[in-house]
Write an enzyme that holds these catalytic residues in place. Structure first.
Site, PDB file in Angstrom:
ATOM      1  N   TYR A  18     -15.538 -12.946  -1.297  1.00 45.16           N
ATOM      2  CA  TYR A  18     -14.348 -11.279  -1.328  1.00 45.16           C
ATOM      3  C   TYR A  18     -13.511 -10.799  -0.255  1.00 45.16           C
ATOM      4  O   TYR A  18     -12.849  -9.851  -0.783  1.00 45.16           O
ATOM      5  CB  TYR A  18     -15.838 -10.492  -1.609  1.00 45.16           C
ATOM      6  N   TRP A  20     -11.891 -12.508   1.753  1.00 43.21           N
ATOM      7  CA  TRP A  20     -10.398 -13.598   1.508  1.00 43.21           C
ATOM      8  C   TRP A  20      -9.867 -12.963   0.571  1.00 43.21           C
ATOM      9  O   TRP A  20      -8.756 -12.767   0.918  1.00 43.21           O
ATOM     10  CB  TRP A  20     -11.587 -14.732   1.586  1.00 43.21           C
ATOM     11  N   GLU A  30      -0.563  -4.035  -0.997  1.00 45.42           N
ATOM     12  CA  GLU A  30       0.087  -3.088  -0.259  1.00 45.42           C
ATOM     13  C   GLU A  30       1.117  -3.546   0.731  1.00 45.42           C
ATOM     14  O   GLU A  30       1.235  -4.895   1.833  1.00 45.42           O
ATOM     15  CB  GLU A  30      -0.709  -2.835   0.500  1.00 45.42           C
ATOM     16  N   GLU A  71      -5.335  -0.496   8.053  1.00 42.65           N
ATOM     17  CA  GLU A  71      -4.780  -0.630   6.854  1.00 42.65           C
ATOM     18  C   GLU A  71      -5.775  -0.958   5.644  1.00 42.65           C
ATOM     19  O   GLU A  71      -5.446  -0.199   4.330  1.00 42.65           O
ATOM     20  CB  GLU A  71      -3.363  -1.738   6.844  1.00 42.65           C
ATOM     21  N   GLU A  87      -3.378  12.562 -11.071  1.00 41.37           N
ATOM     22  CA  GLU A  87      -2.621  14.459 -10.791  1.00 41.37           C
ATOM     23  C   GLU A  87      -3.521  14.541  -9.298  1.00 41.37           C
ATOM     24  O   GLU A  87      -3.957  14.629  -8.108  1.00 41.37           O
ATOM     25  CB  GLU A  87      -3.750  15.375 -11.931  1.00 41.37           C
ATOM     26  N   TYR A  88      -2.557  15.726  -9.221  1.00 39.35           N
ATOM     27  CA  TYR A  88      -2.273  15.914  -7.719  1.00 39.35           C
ATOM     28  C   TYR A  88      -3.402  16.910  -7.495  1.00 39.35           C
ATOM     29  O   TYR A  88      -3.786  17.600  -8.111  1.00 39.35           O
ATOM     30  CB  TYR A  88      -1.233  16.716  -7.263  1.00 39.35           C
TER      31      TYR A  88
END
Length: 127
Positions: A18, A20, A30, A71, A87-88
């Site tokens: 998981y 890896w 990303e 990160e 939504e914000y």
């Protein structure tokens, strides 16, 4: 897992699979992780080329690990937040901003360490 569950090598290996999978997904999906990975590769190549000391290697590798780990954690926060709502929401925005701040802080510290470690080697090329 209950506290009485027996240790299992099979389950431990599954847990690493998981991890890896997470690393591969992080790099694949990303964009900022790819930038950090490229910087890490450049730092490691520079370390090999300049023949840095074991202590300097430790500093470089700790910085690389911390930035990429931050990160990954930031991406995890963002993924969970986006799952909750697109939504914000000011609280979700704040959580995302804090995650980004953590990554940026570590990246700047890693840059400073890189300058401290590599600048003398670079300057020695010109003297």
């Amino acid at each position: 897992m209950t506290k009485y569950e027996r240790f299992s090598w099979k389950k431990r290996c599954k847990a690493f699979s998981y991890a890896w999978k997470g690393i591969k997904t992080l790099i694949k999906e990303e964009h900022n992780a790819r930038i950090h990975l490229a910087a890490a590769v450049m730092a490691i190549l520079a370390a090999i080329i300049f023949g840095i000391t074991p202590g300097e290697w430790c500093l470089v590798l700790i910085c690389v690990g911390m930035v990429i780990s931050a990160e990954a954690l930031n991406s995890a926060v963002e993924a969970l937040a986006d799952r909750i709502t697109r939504e914000y929401d000011p609280y979700i925005g704040k959580a995302k901003d804090f995650g980004a701040a953590a990554v940026t802080t570590l990246a700047l510290v890693a840059l400073a360490v890189g300058i401290i470690v590599f600048l003398p080697y670079i300057l020695s090329l010109f003297s």
